[in-house]
Design a protein around this motif. Structure first.
Motif, mmCIF file in Angstrom:
data_model
loop_
_atom_site.group_PDB
_atom_site.id
_atom_site.type_symbol
_atom_site.label_atom_id
_atom_site.label_comp_id
_atom_site.label_asym_id
_atom_site.label_seq_id
_atom_site.Cartn_x
_atom_site.Cartn_y
_atom_site.Cartn_z
ATOM 1 N N THR A 1 35.621 23.885 52.527
ATOM 2 C CA THR A 1 33.995 23.626 52.592
ATOM 3 C C THR A 1 33.760 22.448 51.476
ATOM 4 O OG1 THR A 1 33.794 25.193 50.735
ATOM 5 C CG2 THR A 1 33.447 26.028 52.882
ATOM 6 N N LEU A 2 34.742 22.256 50.541
ATOM 7 C CA LEU A 2 34.407 20.783 49.752
ATOM 8 C C LEU A 2 35.094 19.829 50.328
ATOM 9 C CD1 LEU A 2 35.347 22.482 46.351
ATOM 10 C CD2 LEU A 2 32.998 22.032 47.226
ATOM 11 N N MET B 1 30.797 30.203 45.093
ATOM 12 C CA MET B 1 29.537 29.884 44.077
ATOM 13 C C MET B 1 28.433 30.578 44.571
ATOM 14 S SD MET B 1 28.632 26.024 43.085
ATOM 15 C CE MET B 1 27.925 25.772 45.053
ATOM 16 N N TRP C 1 32.940 32.904 51.062
ATOM 17 C CA TRP C 1 33.895 32.204 50.189
ATOM 18 C C TRP C 1 33.649 30.789 50.067
ATOM 19 C CZ3 TRP C 1 38.468 34.810 53.473
ATOM 20 C CH2 TRP C 1 38.578 36.262 53.075
ATOM 21 N N SER C 2 32.470 30.094 50.582
ATOM 22 C CA SER C 2 32.389 28.789 50.589
ATOM 23 C C SER C 2 32.082 28.402 49.018
ATOM 24 C CB SER C 2 31.030 28.514 51.311
ATOM 25 O OG SER C 2 30.939 28.716 52.505
ATOM 26 N N ASP C 3 32.646 27.128 48.962
ATOM 27 C CA ASP C 3 32.581 26.626 47.491
ATOM 28 C C ASP C 3 33.388 27.736 46.455
ATOM 29 O OD1 ASP C 3 31.476 24.323 48.696
ATOM 30 O OD2 ASP C 3 29.553 25.363 48.296
ATOM 31 N N PHE C 4 34.352 28.487 46.955
ATOM 32 C CA PHE C 4 35.065 29.481 46.006
ATOM 33 C C PHE C 4 34.101 30.677 45.691
ATOM 34 C CE2 PHE C 4 36.911 25.278 45.477
ATOM 35 C CZ PHE C 4 38.162 25.507 45.982
ATOM 36 N N PHE D 1 30.885 33.283 41.888
ATOM 37 C CA PHE D 1 32.181 32.979 41.652
ATOM 38 C C PHE D 1 32.981 34.317 41.822
ATOM 39 C CE2 PHE D 1 30.612 28.938 40.239
ATOM 40 C CZ PHE D 1 31.499 28.205 41.061
ATOM 41 N N PRO E 1 32.435 19.321 54.458
ATOM 42 C CA PRO E 1 31.173 20.269 54.418
ATOM 43 C C PRO E 1 30.290 20.453 55.886
ATOM 44 C CG PRO E 1 30.939 18.692 52.344
ATOM 45 C CD PRO E 1 32.340 18.373 53.459
ATOM 46 N N ALA F 1 26.716 28.582 54.816
ATOM 47 C CA ALA F 1 27.667 29.003 53.979
ATOM 48 C C ALA F 1 28.306 30.183 54.346
ATOM 49 C CB ALA F 1 27.293 29.207 52.245
ATOM 50 N N GLY G 1 37.366 27.774 50.442
ATOM 51 C CA GLY G 1 36.691 27.136 49.399
ATOM 52 C C GLY G 1 36.767 25.653 49.363
ATOM 53 N N THR G 2 38.490 25.039 49.402
ATOM 54 C CA THR G 2 38.620 23.743 49.563
ATOM 55 C C THR G 2 38.163 23.074 50.951
ATOM 56 O OG1 THR G 2 40.685 24.418 48.279
ATOM 57 C CG2 THR G 2 40.942 22.239 49.754
#
Length: 146
Positions: free
Chosen positions: A102-103, A120, A115-118, A124, A106, A112, A99-100
């Protein structure tokens, strides 16, 4: 149970169920995540692996982790509880790391992952599920020790 002379005897019980109460909901959610992650990654790997091999491979790993956690929760018992707790902690570490990542970068993920963007893309659930499971497994362990 007590016998006539004040002795305490114990009744042999099977493995402690991890699927009672909220555990049933956890098994259901993990089962849904298995289907989602495995089917998504299988399709993506089969049709367009070259586009985002890291993302698709991570989704496949997530699916395997979800399947193993589902299995251990259904199996029950103290050993299964410990294994599930370790797997849930590893899952949470993976979700937080990916998640971290991917932020922060990117461009490393042209597509994606689960687990991308935690998580999202999965409302979630990927970040909430291991936290909930760890809480349940810890609570269950305290109940067993009491």
């Amino acid at each position: 149970m007590t016998s006539g002379e004040g002795e305490m005897t114990t009744v042999e019980q099977g493995p402690k169920r991890l699927t009672s109460g909220p555990g049933t909901l956890l098994v259901w959610f993990y089962g849904v995540m298995v289907v989602g992650a495995v089917s998504r990654s299988a399709y993506q790997i089969a049709t367009d692996f070259g586009r985002a091999p890291l993302a698709y491979s991570l989704s496949a790993v997530a699916g395997v982790v979800y399947a193993f956690i589902t299995y251990t929760l259904v199996r029950g018992g103290e050993t299964a509880r410990r294994v599930a707790a370790v797997c849930c902690a590893a899952e949470l570490a993976g979700v937080l790391t990916v998640g971290t990542w991917t932020l922060a970068d990117p461009s490393a993920f042209p597509d994606a992952t689960v687990w991308s963007d935690f998580g999202m893309g999965y409302v979630f659930i990927p970040v909430l599920l291991p936290v909930s499971a760890l809480y349940w497994l810890r609570k269950g362990a305290q109940g067993a020790a009491a």
